[in-house]
Write an enzyme that holds these catalytic residues in place. Structure first.
Site, PDB file in Angstrom:
ATOM      1  N   SER A 201       0.827  -1.200   0.000  1.00 11.73           N
ATOM      2  CA  SER A 201       0.000   0.000   0.000  1.00 11.73           C
ATOM      3  C   SER A 201       0.870   1.262   0.000  1.00 11.73           C
ATOM      4  O   SER A 201       1.694   1.447  -0.889  1.00 11.73           O
ATOM      5  CB  SER A 201      -0.960  -0.035   1.196  1.00 11.73           C
ATOM      6  N   GLU A 295      -9.415  -5.201  -5.789  1.00 14.76           N
ATOM      7  CA  GLU A 295      -8.927  -3.968  -5.166  1.00 14.76           C
ATOM      8  C   GLU A 295      -9.428  -2.713  -5.873  1.00 14.76           C
ATOM      9  O   GLU A 295      -9.460  -2.644  -7.104  1.00 14.76           O
ATOM     10  CB  GLU A 295      -7.394  -3.920  -5.171  1.00 14.76           C
ATOM     11  N   HIS A 325      -7.577  -5.040  -1.005  1.00 15.98           N
ATOM     12  CA  HIS A 325      -6.386  -4.251  -0.705  1.00 15.98           C
ATOM     13  C   HIS A 325      -5.697  -4.755   0.562  1.00 15.98           C
ATOM     14  O   HIS A 325      -6.340  -4.957   1.585  1.00 15.98           O
ATOM     15  CB  HIS A 325      -6.795  -2.781  -0.532  1.00 15.98           C
TER      16      HIS A 325
END
Length: 358
Positions: A201, A295, A325
């Protein structure tokens, strides 16, 4: 076309010549032979596709989504979400069969994690793990499980860093801390070709941007970079932000807007120094991108892979069916997370100059 092929051949001849010279200089002839054999294999021989999603996997991800919702249902502000994430991860198991030592990594609080079967850290191979959390959350506790999993699977030391967080510490504090930790590894005796940067991320964004900064100052680059579920476009222009809004509970367009303001202030989100999608990736180290099919930031990964490939980067992208995610940080709950962690470890081993002994 012919001219392009000749240029590419010249580029690879230069790479191979440099590798031969470095290997001979370091007495790594055996490593050189193995590496050249691997590099010369047909691309199809090294291809790999994520496994199809099983019913058990669907149930596991459904349970994770439910659990996520329980912790985040009333968390609206970034500070509330930071606290919710800490509480969620506090409820998860601590990693086992590892050893941990707290270190000051160039002024950054960090933990050096290594497999319990090894006697001490500061060995030959290191993974610098840069945790995610939207630049505003995450800690040593929240990401110790994935760091421990990678240490065991890669037979490497993992440096997990506790970088400064927004909004109290906006850009570029997070990149500064990541780069300081990388340079600490170099100063501690690890060679650049035995270091792999891994992040998920926001951490993937930081790993890439720190590497790009090393490139700009022409300093030693890591052997490879792994970007899991990367935030590569803080301008939020990916179509999957809308298309996958109903399948990804972890991040959405509104949250990305809050993140951008807390992290960047008035700085442009298309600045190449904050969004890798807009950077010149020419000369970037080998890059592995992992992303979930469900995602909201799926297009961040797809477009980043295309951009890297166009720049001549050795890039691989894995799109995992049904994943959301940051699924990779839950190896204690998800079979797919354990498998994806193993893939990352194998990728790191493939690019370490000194391979772990069987």
């Amino acid at each position: 076309m012919a001219r392009a092929l000749r240029q590419r051949a010249d580029m690879w001849r230069g790479h191979i010549s440099a590798a031969i010279a470095a290997a001979i200089r370091k007495g790594r002839v055996a490593w050189l032979v193995a590496g050249l054999v691997t590099a010369l294999l047909p691309v199809t021989a090294r291809a790999w596709d994520p496994p199809p999603q099983t019913q058990a996997s669907k149930q596991q991800i459904h349970k994770l989504v439910e659990t996520w919702g329980q912790y985040f249902q009333k968390a609206d502000s970034l500070r509330d979400r930071r606290q919710a994430f800490e509480e969620l991860m506090e409820s998860t198991p601590e990693p086992t069969r590892i050893q941990i030592r707290s270190v000051d990594a160039g002024g950054i609080d960090a933990q050096l994690i290594w497999p319990a079967r090894l006697h001490h850290p500061l060995g030959r191979r290191a993974i610098l793990y840069v945790h995610g959390g939207g630049f505003y959350s995450g800690s040593l506790r929240t990401h110790r499980a994935i760091a421990g999993a990678l240490a065991k699977a890669a037979s490497a030391d993992v440096l997990l860093i506790d970088y400064r967080l927004a909004p109290d510490n906006p850009y570029p504090a997070q990149i500064d801390d990541t780069l300081a930790a990388y340079r600490w590894l170099l100063d501690s005796g690890y060679e650049a070709d035995n270091i792999v940067l891994v992040g998920e991320s926001a951490g993937a964004n930081l790993a890439i941007e720190a590497t790009l900064r090393q490139m700009r100052v022409k300093e030693p680059l890591p052997a490879a970079v792994v970007a899991m579920s990367p935030i590569s476009d803080l301008a939020a222009t990916g179509a999957s932000l809308t298309a996958n809004a109903g399948t990804d509970p972890v991040i959405n367009a509104a949250q990305l807007d809050l993140i951008r303001k807390a992290y960047l202030g008035t700085r442009s989100p298309t600045d190449p120094m904050v969004s890798p999608l807009y950077a010149d990736l020419t000369g970037f180290p080998p890059l592995l991108i992992q992303v979930g099919e469900g995602e909201a930031l799926l297009d961040d990964s797809r477009r980043l892979a295309d951009k890297a490939r166009a720049a001549g980067v050795d890039v691989e992208i894995e799109i995992w069916p049904g994943m959301i995610h940051e699924w990779q940080i839950f190896p204690f709950w998800l079979d797919d997370a354990r498998q994806s962690n193993q893939r990352v470890a194998e990728y790191a081993i493939r690019h370490f100059a000194d391979k772990p002994q069987p």
